[in-house]
Design a protein around this motif. Structure first.
Motif, PDB file in Angstrom:
ATOM      1  N   GLU A  82      -2.554   0.907 -16.547  1.00 19.45           N
ATOM      2  CA  GLU A  82      -2.456  -0.084 -15.708  1.00 19.45           C
ATOM      3  C   GLU A  82      -1.342   0.049 -14.652  1.00 19.45           C
ATOM      4  N   LYS A  83      -0.450   0.757 -15.324  1.00 20.33           N
ATOM      5  CA  LYS A  83       0.802   0.836 -14.417  1.00 20.33           C
ATOM      6  C   LYS A  83       0.620   1.513 -13.321  1.00 20.33           C
ATOM      7  N   ARG A  84      -0.441   2.759 -13.409  1.00 27.78           N
ATOM      8  CA  ARG A  84      -0.805   3.552 -12.375  1.00 27.78           C
ATOM      9  C   ARG A  84      -1.405   2.793 -11.133  1.00 27.78           C
ATOM     10  N   PHE A  85      -2.101   1.689 -11.548  1.00 29.21           N
ATOM     11  CA  PHE A  85      -2.900   0.853 -10.459  1.00 29.21           C
ATOM     12  C   PHE A  85      -1.967  -0.098  -9.926  1.00 29.21           C
ATOM     13  N   ARG A  86      -0.769  -0.741 -10.734  1.00 25.81           N
ATOM     14  CA  ARG A  86       0.007  -1.743 -10.106  1.00 25.81           C
ATOM     15  C   ARG A  86       1.029  -1.127  -9.427  1.00 25.81           C
ATOM     16  N   ALA A  87       1.557   0.192  -9.688  1.00 27.04           N
ATOM     17  CA  ALA A  87       2.696   0.620  -9.055  1.00 27.04           C
ATOM     18  C   ALA A  87       2.569   0.598  -7.610  1.00 27.04           C
ATOM     19  N   PRO A  88       3.538   0.155  -6.948  1.00 24.20           N
ATOM     20  CA  PRO A  88       3.431   0.047  -5.406  1.00 24.20           C
ATOM     21  C   PRO A  88       3.272   1.426  -4.740  1.00 24.20           C
ATOM     22  N   ARG A  89       2.304   1.408  -3.850  1.00 28.60           N
ATOM     23  CA  ARG A  89       1.957   2.915  -3.038  1.00 28.60           C
ATOM     24  C   ARG A  89       2.118   2.719  -1.764  1.00 28.60           C
ATOM     25  N   VAL A  90       2.508   3.777  -1.031  1.00 30.01           N
ATOM     26  CA  VAL A  90       2.466   3.757   0.544  1.00 30.01           C
ATOM     27  C   VAL A  90       1.607   4.875   1.073  1.00 30.01           C
ATOM     28  N   ASP A 135      10.468   6.129  16.350  1.00 30.14           N
ATOM     29  CA  ASP A 135      11.233   5.448  15.462  1.00 30.14           C
ATOM     30  C   ASP A 135      10.202   4.207  15.057  1.00 30.14           C
ATOM     31  N   ARG A 136       9.277   3.992  15.721  1.00 33.27           N
ATOM     32  CA  ARG A 136       8.322   2.683  15.222  1.00 33.27           C
ATOM     33  C   ARG A 136       7.223   3.347  14.418  1.00 33.27           C
ATOM     34  N   ALA A 137       6.848   2.692  13.353  1.00 32.01           N
ATOM     35  CA  ALA A 137       5.668   3.136  12.463  1.00 32.01           C
ATOM     36  C   ALA A 137       4.926   2.150  11.580  1.00 32.01           C
ATOM     37  N   LEU A 138       3.885   2.621  11.221  1.00 31.55           N
ATOM     38  CA  LEU A 138       2.821   1.612  10.695  1.00 31.55           C
ATOM     39  C   LEU A 138       2.258   2.243   9.465  1.00 31.55           C
ATOM     40  N   PHE A 139       2.583   1.786   8.348  1.00 34.34           N
ATOM     41  CA  PHE A 139       1.745   2.161   7.024  1.00 34.34           C
ATOM     42  C   PHE A 139       1.082   1.222   6.154  1.00 34.34           C
ATOM     43  N   VAL A 140       0.071   1.653   5.305  1.00 35.45           N
ATOM     44  CA  VAL A 140      -0.505   0.973   4.204  1.00 35.45           C
ATOM     45  C   VAL A 140       0.272   0.695   2.950  1.00 35.45           C
ATOM     46  N   SER A 141       0.358  -0.651   2.279  1.00 29.26           N
ATOM     47  CA  SER A 141       0.984  -0.529   0.896  1.00 29.26           C
ATOM     48  C   SER A 141       0.368  -1.549   0.335  1.00 29.26           C
ATOM     49  N   ASN A 142       0.230  -1.428  -1.149  1.00 32.02           N
ATOM     50  CA  ASN A 142      -0.359  -2.497  -1.964  1.00 32.02           C
ATOM     51  C   ASN A 142       0.944  -3.266  -2.676  1.00 32.02           C
ATOM     52  N   VAL A 158      10.281  10.584   2.410  1.00 32.95           N
ATOM     53  CA  VAL A 158      10.535   9.732   3.558  1.00 32.95           C
ATOM     54  C   VAL A 158      10.247   8.370   3.544  1.00 32.95           C
ATOM     55  N   LEU A 159       9.390   7.814   2.818  1.00 28.98           N
ATOM     56  CA  LEU A 159       9.199   6.498   2.227  1.00 28.98           C
ATOM     57  C   LEU A 159       8.832   6.188   0.894  1.00 28.98           C
ATOM     58  N   ASP A 160       9.493   5.383   0.396  1.00 27.20           N
ATOM     59  CA  ASP A 160       9.351   5.152  -1.287  1.00 27.20           C
ATOM     60  C   ASP A 160       9.167   3.817  -1.527  1.00 27.20           C
ATOM     61  N   ALA A 161       8.119   2.939  -1.768  1.00 28.64           N
ATOM     62  CA  ALA A 161       7.868   2.025  -2.294  1.00 28.64           C
ATOM     63  C   ALA A 161       8.869   1.480  -3.278  1.00 28.64           C
ATOM     64  N   PRO A 162       9.597   0.297  -3.157  1.00 26.32           N
ATOM     65  CA  PRO A 162      10.424  -0.205  -4.361  1.00 26.32           C
ATOM     66  C   PRO A 162       9.487  -0.559  -5.708  1.00 26.32           C
ATOM     67  N   GLY A 163      10.186  -0.709  -6.696  1.00 30.08           N
ATOM     68  CA  GLY A 163       9.593  -1.146  -7.803  1.00 30.08           C
ATOM     69  C   GLY A 163       9.027  -0.144  -8.753  1.00 30.08           C
ATOM     70  N   MET A 164       8.010  -0.577  -9.729  1.00 32.58           N
ATOM     71  CA  MET A 164       7.831   0.030 -10.733  1.00 32.58           C
ATOM     72  C   MET A 164       7.093   1.648 -10.295  1.00 32.58           C
TER      73      MET A 164
END
Length: 604
Positions: A11-19, A30-37, A339-345
């Motif tokens: 369940e952690k694998r699904f809930r962990a924030p991803r980008v 310097d302007r960027a767009l990404f997808v995150s959960n 480069v980009l690391d979602a905070p949290g679990m």
């Protein structure tokens, strides 16, 4: 669930924030767009790399993933559909935040068929659309004016790319009727400010004509240099996908000396001096830099695994989204930085894959195997990928990892139809659709049992989309081979699916089966799970999105009704979304339901 310590790893694998890999604006890098959960639903985010500020762009109940930055970095275009039905319009929002407005007023809702936004002074945009009524249309918008039709055809087509100066438009089309192999056309977009639009065809390229084999072409992008008429394209002339530089002004074609096995794709370095090469072979990825002047390759150092996307930055560094079956995804740079690391679990890892090669009726079949701890034979899940023109790779996947956590072995098969093994392997499906893939899956199943990996009494056939289709077809055509079936968003009744699905998929089905259900009824019948539903002996679990335009709900209900009439053991889960869900809780619920169904119906 707030107590993460008590939460199971799957369940952690699904809930962990991803980008996702950030997309950057060509003229404002310097302007960027990404997808995150990060919120629990996959949405678009704007990121100012200079200040570090991040801002959520979209916020919709069923999520949003389709979006692009304008080249100047001033705005985000995002696609607005209804609850995952993929039918909608492009919206526009300022990069710094503000009101969402229709990006192209005057265009009615449709299925998207590509988008190109110009870097020229006239604010050019090209929008591809698909509808049942009109087929494929491509519209040009300049200076905020009314959209003008620049292309129309009943067969599938889409926007390829727009040149740096906004004067040339590359289109991928299938006017010849083969939706698996596109041809290319380049139009000159003439007409000054205040003048009527003038269209001129300046170049055509079609590898489907004049030979016994039909070969595909794909647009990879115009040169980033203003006034440069070179177009980077993909071709299949040597039995695989590889890049070529086509100068659409003088017609010259420069095939590149990239002697790598497997499929090769490319994109331009920002200064136009070289190409970033992405090499996919036998379920793993490599990155290279190709110097156009010297004609040489230099390896980009990355770990073994799979790159899901890569981009060359203006300073020459490369950023890429990488993972392996054992290691969760990371957005990395060739500088060594994350480069980009979602905070949290953080998502827990899983077990690595083993490569297995099995002799099948059409050649050697590659499979990826993950084993739980302990001694076999194990209950085994054959997790079948969708597409069919896709492939499983040594990449992190939360679903298979969940089965391993519960003591199951997982086998993923790159059957004929899969990419990454050459054009002949990918194109092998025609006319005996579904049955060919199941021959390869069956060969791997025999190996799994004979090798002691799989318990023959506890074999699960599972998959989503095309994998769900193969699951239902396999349960009916190989009833003695499988103990249980788990089919997500499947094709279940091929004839009804054809009549209800989005127009682009109808074209693909006509190519695969050689015509419509009225023209080749015997082929549709032979490839339809509904034909064999009365032969199914294994319990069946089906999940389906009620707004799905790819595998529509009516044809799923037709199949389920036959199971009900037989009083056959089955369960159906319907959810309010399209072809899968972008909501994390919904994804977890679906995996939990599948695990529970298997626990109740498989022998102990």
């Amino acid at each position: 669930m707030s107590d993460t310590n008590a939460m199971p790893d799957w369940e952690k694998r699904f809930r962990a924030p991803r980008v996702s890999l950030p997309e950057w604006a060509e003229d404002a890098p310097d302007r960027a767009l990404f997808v995150s959960n990060a919120t629990g639903t996959y949405e678009l985010y704007a990121w100012d790399r200079a200040t570090g500020a991040q801002r959520q762009v979209t916020d919709r109940p069923n999520g949003t993933t389709d979006g692009v930055l304008t080249p100047d970095g001033e705005a985000v275009w995002w696609f607005s559909d209804t609850d995952g039905d993929e039918f909608g319009v492009w919206m526009r929002q300022p990069f710094g935040g503000g009101e969402d407005v229709p990006a192209v007023p005057g265009l009615e809702p449709s299925y998207p068929a590509g988008l190109a936004i110009g870097r020229d002074a006239r604010s050019t945009a090209v929008v591809g659309r698909s509808t049942d009524e009109d087929g494929s249309t491509i519209h040009l918008v300049r200076d905020g004016g009314a959209p003008a039709v620049v292309y129309r055809h009943r067969e599938s087509a889409g926007v390829g790319d727009l040149s740096r100066d906004g004067t040339l438009l590359a289109i991928e089309h299938t006017e010849h009727g083969d939706a698996m192999h596109s041809a290319l056309r380049v139009l000159r977009l003439g007409g000054g400010p205040g003048e009527p639009l003038a269209l001129e065809t300046v170049a055509e390229l079609d590898d489907t004509r004049g030979g016994e084999e039909e070969l595909g072409l794909a647009v990879m992008g115009f040169s980033p240099v203003r006034g440069d008429t070179r177009l980077l394209i993909g071709h299949q002339r040597r039995g695989r996908w590889e890049p070529m530089v086509w100068d659409v002004a003088d017609g010259s074609q420069t095939e590149l000396s990239i002697e790598l096995p497997g499929d090769v794709s490319a994109e331009w370095y920002p200064d136009g001096s070289g190409l970033l090469i992405a090499h996919s072979f036998e379920a793993r990825s490599e990155l290279w830099r190709y110097d156009l002047a010297a004609g040489t390759l230099a390896r980009v150092d990355i770990p073994a695994g799979t790159v899901s996307g890569a981009t060359a930055r203006p300073d020459g560094t490369v950023e890429y989204l990488w993972s392996s079956a054992a290691v969760p995804p990371q957005v990395r740079s060739t500088t060594g930085a994350v480069v980009l690391d979602a905070p949290g679990m953080k998502a827990p890892g899983s077990v690595p894959v083993e490569d297995v090669w099995v002799d099948g009726p059409g050649g050697r079949v590659h499979a990826l195997v993950q084993r739980p701890g302990g001694e076999g034979p194990f209950p085994t899940v054959f997790e079948i990928h969708g597409g069919p023109t896709w492939h499983d790779s040594d990449a992190f996947a939360a679903g298979p990892a969940a089965w391993v956590d519960h003591g199951y072995a997982v086998v993923r098969v790159n059957y004929r139809g899969s990419t990454g093994y050459g054009r002949e392997w990918t194109d092998a499906l025609k006319h005996r659709v579904g049955l060919i893939e199941l021959e390869d899956i069956g060969a791997v199943r025999e190996w799994a049992v004979a090798s002691g990996l799989a318990d023959p009494r506890r074999l699960v056939l599972s998959g989503g989309s095309w994998g769900g289709y193969l699951t239902l077809l396999g349960l009916g055509t190989q009833p003695d081979a499988w103990s249980l079936g788990l089919a997500a968003v499947p094709v279940a009744d091929y004839v009804t699916a054809y009549h209800d699905e989005m127009e682009g998929l109808k074209a693909m089905d006509r190519t695969l089966l050689g015509g419509t259900p009225e023209e080749v009824p015997e082929r549709f019948a032979a490839s339809s799970p509904l034909t064999y539903v009365d032969a199914v002996t294994a319990p069946v679990y089906v999940s389906a999105g009620v707004n799905d335009p790819r595998c529509p709900i009516r044809q799923v209900e037709n199949y389920v009704d036959r199971l009900v009439a037989r009083e056959h053991p089955h369960e159906v889960y319907r959810y309010d979304a399209g072809h899968g869900s972008l909501v994390v809780e919904e994804r977890i619920k679906q995996v939990r339901l599948e695990l529970d169904f298997a626990a109740r119906y498989l022998p102990a």
